[in-house]
Design an enzyme around this catalytic site. Sequence first.
Site, PDB file in Angstrom:
ATOM      1  N   GLN A  84       0.809  -1.215   0.000  1.00  0.00           N
ATOM      2  CA  GLN A  84       0.000   0.000   0.000  1.00  0.00           C
ATOM      3  C   GLN A  84       0.843   1.266   0.000  1.00  0.00           C
ATOM      4  O   GLN A  84       2.038   1.253   0.303  1.00  0.00           O
ATOM      5  CB  GLN A  84      -0.912   0.011   1.225  1.00  0.00           C
ATOM      6  CG  GLN A  84      -0.165  -0.069   2.548  1.00  0.00           C
ATOM      7  CD  GLN A  84      -1.098  -0.235   3.727  1.00  0.00           C
ATOM      8  OE1 GLN A  84      -1.359   0.736   4.442  1.00  0.00           O
ATOM      9  NE2 GLN A  84      -1.597  -1.451   3.946  1.00  0.00           N
ATOM     10  N   HIS A  86       0.149   5.722   0.944  1.00  0.00           N
ATOM     11  CA  HIS A  86      -0.744   6.760   1.458  1.00  0.00           C
ATOM     12  C   HIS A  86      -0.516   8.065   0.686  1.00  0.00           C
ATOM     13  O   HIS A  86       0.617   8.375   0.312  1.00  0.00           O
ATOM     14  CB  HIS A  86      -0.500   7.000   2.938  1.00  0.00           C
ATOM     15  CG  HIS A  86      -0.605   5.746   3.764  1.00  0.00           C
ATOM     16  ND1 HIS A  86      -1.697   4.916   3.717  1.00  0.00           N
ATOM     17  CD2 HIS A  86       0.261   5.188   4.646  1.00  0.00           C
ATOM     18  CE1 HIS A  86      -1.509   3.900   4.534  1.00  0.00           C
ATOM     19  NE2 HIS A  86      -0.332   4.037   5.107  1.00  0.00           N
ATOM     20  N   GLU A 115       2.846   7.752   9.031  1.00  0.00           N
ATOM     21  CA  GLU A 115       2.746   6.877  10.199  1.00  0.00           C
ATOM     22  C   GLU A 115       4.124   6.442  10.686  1.00  0.00           C
ATOM     23  O   GLU A 115       5.078   6.347   9.907  1.00  0.00           O
ATOM     24  CB  GLU A 115       1.883   5.643   9.884  1.00  0.00           C
ATOM     25  CG  GLU A 115       2.410   4.808   8.730  1.00  0.00           C
ATOM     26  CD  GLU A 115       1.382   3.792   8.240  1.00  0.00           C
ATOM     27  OE1 GLU A 115       0.167   4.093   8.262  1.00  0.00           O
ATOM     28  OE2 GLU A 115       1.797   2.696   7.812  1.00  0.00           O
ATOM     29  N   HIS A 128       4.751   0.275   0.956  1.00  0.00           N
ATOM     30  CA  HIS A 128       5.159  -0.529   2.101  1.00  0.00           C
ATOM     31  C   HIS A 128       4.150  -1.640   2.373  1.00  0.00           C
ATOM     32  O   HIS A 128       3.004  -1.604   1.903  1.00  0.00           O
ATOM     33  CB  HIS A 128       5.301   0.340   3.361  1.00  0.00           C
ATOM     34  CG  HIS A 128       4.031   0.995   3.802  1.00  0.00           C
ATOM     35  ND1 HIS A 128       3.487   2.086   3.157  1.00  0.00           N
ATOM     36  CD2 HIS A 128       3.180   0.713   4.832  1.00  0.00           C
ATOM     37  CE1 HIS A 128       2.377   2.454   3.756  1.00  0.00           C
ATOM     38  NE2 HIS A 128       2.145   1.627   4.778  1.00  0.00           N
ATOM     39  N   ARG A 171      -4.069   0.511  -2.447  1.00  0.00           N
ATOM     40  CA  ARG A 171      -3.474  -0.822  -2.414  1.00  0.00           C
ATOM     41  C   ARG A 171      -3.087  -1.293  -3.813  1.00  0.00           C
ATOM     42  O   ARG A 171      -3.799  -1.044  -4.790  1.00  0.00           O
ATOM     43  CB  ARG A 171      -4.444  -1.818  -1.781  1.00  0.00           C
ATOM     44  CG  ARG A 171      -4.847  -1.446  -0.358  1.00  0.00           C
ATOM     45  CD  ARG A 171      -5.885  -2.406   0.210  1.00  0.00           C
ATOM     46  NE  ARG A 171      -6.288  -1.994   1.553  1.00  0.00           N
ATOM     47  CZ  ARG A 171      -7.280  -1.160   1.817  1.00  0.00           C
ATOM     48  NH1 ARG A 171      -7.990  -0.656   0.805  1.00  0.00           N
ATOM     49  NH2 ARG A 171      -7.594  -0.831   3.048  1.00  0.00           N
TER      50      ARG A 171
END
Length: 452
Positions: A134, A136, A171, A319, A338
């Site tokens: 995936q 972001h 994140e 990642h 994804r």
Amino acid sequence: MRPVLEEPDHRLVHSDRRGHRRHRRGRHDQQRQLSGALALSVYRLQNPTRAYAWGSVSHIPRMLGRPLTGEPVAEMWIGAHPAAPSVLPDGRTLDEHIRKDPVATLGPDVARRFGDRLPFLMKLLASGEPLSLQVHPTSERARIRFEEQEAADIPLHAPERSYQDRSHKPELIYALTRFEGLAGFRDPARTAVILRGLGLPWLDAIATRLESAASPFQEMRAVVTELLATPEPLLSHRLEQVRVSALAAEQRLHATTAGRRDRSRDPSAVERESIRVYAALPALIERYPHDAGVLVTLLLNHVVLAAGEAMFIDAGVIHAYTSGFGVEVMASSDNVLRAGLTPKHVDVPELLEITNFTPIPPPLWLPSAGGEGAARFRPPVAEFQLFVGRSELLEASGTGPRAVLVLEGTLRAVTATETLSLKQGEVLFVGHRHGELRLEGNARVAVASVPI
């Protein structure tokens, strides 16, 4: 002539005194109400768990002191994201509580910057199997695409919808156990060695392209685009080739490196990463025998964190976490694009648009401050920072909202009106105006907060 002194009106004097007493009582009542309101800005939270198929059957239940049922528990969410907000003792959700008075709960600075929402989301993450491959988006991309999907009347939870909100989702994952993942495109020279080690002509050709490319970014993008477009039945055939070759290559490398004393001294040695990559491939292919995302994993850094280490995933970094248990803190978003390794919605065209194809080193993130028994991680984002350490090292009088997760031991939070006792796995939410607060006990905690 002496001036005439008027006799005082005793009715007025008594009236003034009664008014003064009423004023003092009102002021004291107001102070008591304020004190109670401040004390009630400290709450024990109930936090929802997520039973995704890739989750571990043991890590989170053991942390929470619950029996093992054999069912996977992948995540525990700590925060105010509307998809799964934490719950206060009175049954209200944390997002409802914040919306009622964002300035008091978040503080004027955080409320000014982020409005009436908690900007971070903390999770316990326990991976027994690989998560999806995936990426972001950036904040700007998320805002634009979210508005487009809203205008197109695509339901928020529709399977084909990629954007759930307007936020980016950087994140940081802090390892509580050994933690493995794939993150960012590996240096082309190292990737070429790993690809050639499998002994397949079509991978040798990709290795040559990556090594000789004038623009690594453009060539990596072209290779990934081609791999993800591999048609059936060629895809299944190539994945089976890779599976068989990986088994042989791992055995061969183990044999050639056995007994070498210096094998473990250089963590950047390509041989060590090759062994990890080859070892992971057979199980991955058996689980996803028709998934082109498996081929893309050959190009990514294989990152191994020891307990106490962390890595930071920024927008655009491709990642997939593969195994381990950790504390994750991120901007409060659920935007995930994804490419594979999942039964969920895959959006390859959008993923190719937002991915950063520039090769990078493994994205390890060192603490910016700390000392014995403590570490503070502050990546370059406005929404969150993470403290991990003994509770006695935590500054209780800080400002802004904080979520305090007990990792080990017990913690007592003493306010002006009550004492809250928390054990391993429990969470304390501390609002901006929390009044008097003292933290006691022998506990190791993880604390998510907003950098001020």
